[in-house]
Design an enzyme around this catalytic site. Structure first.
Site, PDB file in Angstrom:
ATOM      1  N   ASP A 106       7.788   6.380 -20.181  1.00 52.42           N
ATOM      2  CA  ASP A 106       7.185   5.079 -20.477  1.00 52.42           C
ATOM      3  C   ASP A 106       7.406   4.172 -19.266  1.00 52.42           C
ATOM      4  O   ASP A 106       8.546   3.903 -18.884  1.00 52.42           O
ATOM      5  CB  ASP A 106       7.831   4.484 -21.735  1.00 52.42           C
ATOM      6  N   ASN A 114      -0.907  -5.352 -14.537  1.00 53.66           N
ATOM      7  CA  ASN A 114      -2.212  -5.651 -15.132  1.00 53.66           C
ATOM      8  C   ASN A 114      -2.437  -7.161 -15.262  1.00 53.66           C
ATOM      9  O   ASN A 114      -3.513  -7.672 -14.944  1.00 53.66           O
ATOM     10  CB  ASN A 114      -2.331  -4.995 -16.510  1.00 53.66           C
ATOM     11  N   HIS A 119      -6.883  -5.065 -14.196  1.00 52.56           N
ATOM     12  CA  HIS A 119      -6.834  -3.676 -14.656  1.00 52.56           C
ATOM     13  C   HIS A 119      -7.165  -2.680 -13.539  1.00 52.56           C
ATOM     14  O   HIS A 119      -6.713  -1.534 -13.573  1.00 52.56           O
ATOM     15  CB  HIS A 119      -7.800  -3.484 -15.830  1.00 52.56           C
ATOM     16  N   ASP A 123      -5.041   0.562 -12.776  1.00 54.61           N
ATOM     17  CA  ASP A 123      -5.600   1.919 -12.701  1.00 54.61           C
ATOM     18  C   ASP A 123      -5.151   2.621 -11.428  1.00 54.61           C
ATOM     19  O   ASP A 123      -4.833   3.825 -11.443  1.00 54.61           O
ATOM     20  CB  ASP A 123      -7.129   1.859 -12.756  1.00 54.61           C
ATOM     21  N   ASP A 149       0.358   3.446 -20.736  1.00 52.01           N
ATOM     22  CA  ASP A 149       1.319   3.695 -19.656  1.00 52.01           C
ATOM     23  C   ASP A 149       2.387   4.709 -20.077  1.00 52.01           C
ATOM     24  O   ASP A 149       3.501   4.699 -19.559  1.00 52.01           O
ATOM     25  CB  ASP A 149       1.982   2.390 -19.218  1.00 52.01           C
TER      26      ASP A 149
END
Length: 217
Positions: A106, A114, A119, A123, A149
């Protein structure tokens, strides 16, 4: 009259032969066309199947792939468990044997990237995380984008130490990397990692199903 009859008969035979050759040629052409279409259809079907089990951003496997991949692996481990128990039934504690490990990763701080940079930057970071995980893992390990994530690694673990070393290597690599977010932006990430083994109890593969083992990880 006989000569005329013979010539007419020969022309008829020649026409029938020509007609048969034309039919055979048409059949070959149609067969070739159908074979090409079938090959294209098989190729498209394979592409659709791969797309359905592949994460479009990272190229990693997705959870749908895991649903189809994991059952034969679980069955294989269950057989190993039963065979080992049968061999060691006279021992009070059976030997520990190779099984599967589930490693849940995680990302920490991903939401901040973000929120701060958008975003698209997130990415880019995820793609670089994918490259790190693929580099750290063995070719026999399966890396799955679990969602958002989170990533899941499934592999065969011969002992706990080797799995712990893999987790530490991944943790260090993720934390040490400077993530290129675009427009000269650099981001940093760390990761929380949980690991659990299947079977959860080495002498009883039915003590917990694999879904629960993943939840524990």
């Amino acid at each position: 009259a006989i000569l005329t009859f013979l010539r007419s008969h020969q022309r008829k035979i020649a026409q029938e032969v020509q007609y048969r050759l034309e039919l055979e040629n048409q059949v070959r052409l149609r067969t070739s066309e159908l074979s090409e279409r079938n090959a294209d259809l098989v190729k498209l079907t394979d592409q659709l199947r791969m797309a359905s089990v592949t994460d479009s951003l990272t190229g990693l496997k997705n959870r749908r792939y895991l649903d189809g991949f994991i059952n034969p692996e679980i069955a294989r481990v269950d057989r190993l468990v039963r065979d080992r128990i049968d061999r060691d039934q006279n021992d009070s504690i059976p030997d520990i044997f190779p099984g599967l490990f589930f490693m849940m990763i995680d990302l920490d701080g991903f939401k901040l990237i973000n929120d701060a940079h958008g975003h698209a930057a997130g990415d880019r970071a995820l793609i670089q995380v994918c490259e790190i995980l693929t580099h750290c893992c063995r070719s026999s390990d399966t890396v799955v984008r679990w969602g958002g994530d989170e990533f899941l690694i499934v592999g065969q673990g011969s002992n706990r130490s080797s799995v712990e070393k893999l987790a530490e290597r991944i943790r260090v690599e993720l934390a040490a990397t400077q993530y290129r977010l675009g427009e000269a932006l650099i981001g940093r990430l760390s990761a929380s990692i949980g690991v659990s083994n299947y079977p959860f109890v080495c002498s009883d593969s039915e003590s917990l199903p694999w879904e629960r083992v993943v939840a524990i990880a």
